[in-house]
Write a protein that holds these residues in place. Structure first.
Motif, PDB file in Angstrom:
ATOM      1  N   ALA A  33       0.832  -1.208   0.000  1.00 32.69           N
ATOM      2  CA  ALA A  33       0.000   0.000   0.000  1.00 32.69           C
ATOM      3  C   ALA A  33       0.866   1.257   0.000  1.00 32.69           C
ATOM      4  N   LEU A  34       1.960   1.228   0.758  1.00 31.00           N
ATOM      5  CA  LEU A  34       2.875   2.371   0.790  1.00 31.00           C
ATOM      6  C   LEU A  34       3.517   2.592  -0.571  1.00 31.00           C
ATOM      7  N   LEU A  35       3.883   1.505  -1.245  1.00 30.95           N
ATOM      8  CA  LEU A  35       4.478   1.604  -2.579  1.00 30.95           C
ATOM      9  C   LEU A  35       3.509   2.264  -3.559  1.00 30.95           C
ATOM     10  N   ILE A  36       2.273   1.783  -3.575  1.00 29.66           N
ATOM     11  CA  ILE A  36       1.266   2.338  -4.491  1.00 29.66           C
ATOM     12  C   ILE A  36       0.983   3.798  -4.157  1.00 29.66           C
ATOM     13  N   PHE A  37       0.873   4.080  -2.873  1.00 29.49           N
ATOM     14  CA  PHE A  37       0.587   5.449  -2.448  1.00 29.49           C
ATOM     15  C   PHE A  37       1.742   6.379  -2.817  1.00 29.49           C
ATOM     16  N   GLY A  38       2.978   5.883  -2.702  1.00 32.62           N
ATOM     17  CA  GLY A  38       4.135   6.694  -3.069  1.00 32.62           C
ATOM     18  C   GLY A  38       4.150   7.032  -4.548  1.00 32.62           C
ATOM     19  N   ILE A  39       3.769   6.062  -5.385  1.00 31.79           N
ATOM     20  CA  ILE A  39       3.705   6.306  -6.828  1.00 31.79           C
ATOM     21  C   ILE A  39       2.644   7.355  -7.145  1.00 31.79           C
ATOM     22  N   VAL A  40       1.500   7.254  -6.471  1.00 31.06           N
ATOM     23  CA  VAL A  40       0.437   8.237  -6.674  1.00 31.06           C
ATOM     24  C   VAL A  40       0.910   9.635  -6.276  1.00 31.06           C
ATOM     25  N   CYS A  41       1.656   9.715  -5.176  1.00 31.48           N
ATOM     26  CA  CYS A  41       2.143  11.016  -4.699  1.00 31.48           C
ATOM     27  C   CYS A  41       3.099  11.667  -5.693  1.00 31.48           C
ATOM     28  N   ILE A  42       3.849  10.846  -6.437  1.00 31.40           N
ATOM     29  CA  ILE A  42       4.791  11.391  -7.413  1.00 31.40           C
ATOM     30  C   ILE A  42       4.065  12.164  -8.504  1.00 31.40           C
ATOM     31  N   PHE A  43       2.933  11.623  -8.954  1.00 28.56           N
ATOM     32  CA  PHE A  43       2.226  12.218 -10.088  1.00 28.56           C
ATOM     33  C   PHE A  43       1.146  13.210  -9.669  1.00 28.56           C
TER      34      PHE A  43
END
Length: 253
Positions: free
Chosen positions: A175-185
């Motif tokens: 979940a942290l990985l997915i959330f981090g990717i979302v935060c980038i964009f």
């Protein structure tokens, strides 16, 4: 630094732990902590190494803040290139230590590799912290100290077995990985704050698990021969807790 890659690697490594009846010569051989005396010596050795690592790391952070010439250099283009070089060195040495049990147990090579890893991580943290105000760094250090001390004491005395939480932690890390990717964009201060808070929480759980792996007496435990690997796990936990707290609470210059 990509903390999500690091957590996934460690989850895969820890989930491969096996009881000592299933084989020998692997990271899963948890046969070294039967004696309380051996356990106490092992714990003292691990935390002594950890204290030296943290002293070097936060000493470098202090140098990067309080020596103007170094502070200017790490914020320059040359300093940024050295950051990427340090990151590459860190990844190579880290993967070498966690993938090669023979090397991680072989003195003095294990200490040499651990020293290189500590210096590379120290430079990266020093450069990152150089972009924050000194007050923010000191606050993050103070909170990290209290959080890690509290988690360590709690993990030592609680009857709850955190070493059985690998499945939950894997889901949280994903979940942290997915959330981090979302935060980038889709950058926003609120999402950035949530991401940093989740990261600090997940690595706090990692610290509880790793503490009990070292303490022994739970479902899984680490062999007394793997003191370098054990100190490395705790070091990564503390460093990432500090980093996420700095992201969460820090004020940039």
């Amino acid at each position: 630094m990509s903390s999500t890659d690091d957590t996934n690697e460690r989850l895969q490594l820890k989930s491969s732990y096996r009881d000592d009846k299933q084989g020998e010569g692997q990271w899963g051989d948890f046969t070294g902590l039967e004696s309380k005396e051996i356990r106490h010596v092992f714990i003292r050795k691990v935390y002594s190494i950890l204290m030296i690592q943290l002293a070097i790391t936060f000493g470098l952070i202090a140098l990067f803040h309080f020596i103007p010439s170094i502070h200017t250099f790490v914020r320059s283009s040359n300093g940024q290139w050295l950051y990427f070089a340090s990151y590459i060195v860190f990844v190579i040495v880290y993967l070498t230590l966690i993938c090669s049990q023979r090397l991680a147990r072989r003195f003095p090579l294990n200490f040499i590799f651990l020293g290189i890893l500590t210096l590379s991580m120290g430079y990266m943290l020093g450069m990152i912290s150089a972009y924050y105000k000194v007050e923010s760094v000191l606050i993050a250090v103070g909170i990290t100290t209290f959080v890690c001390l509290g988690i360590t004491l709690f993990s030592f005395q609680t009857k709850y077995d955190f070493t059985s939480c690998f499945g939950v932690l894997f889901v949280a890390t994903l979940a942290l990985l997915i959330f981090g990717i979302v935060c980038i964009f889709t950058y926003s201060r609120i999402m950035y704050t949530i991401y940093a808070g989740l990261g600090a929480l997940i690595f706090s759980i990692f610290l509880a698990i790793d503490t009990q792996l070292i303490m022994g007496g739970k479902q899984h435990e680490i062999s007394a021969e793997d003191y370098v690997f054990a100190s490395l796990m705790l070091y990564i936990d503390v460093v990432y807790i500090f980093l996420y707290l700095l992201m969460l609470l820090g004020i940039r210059k």
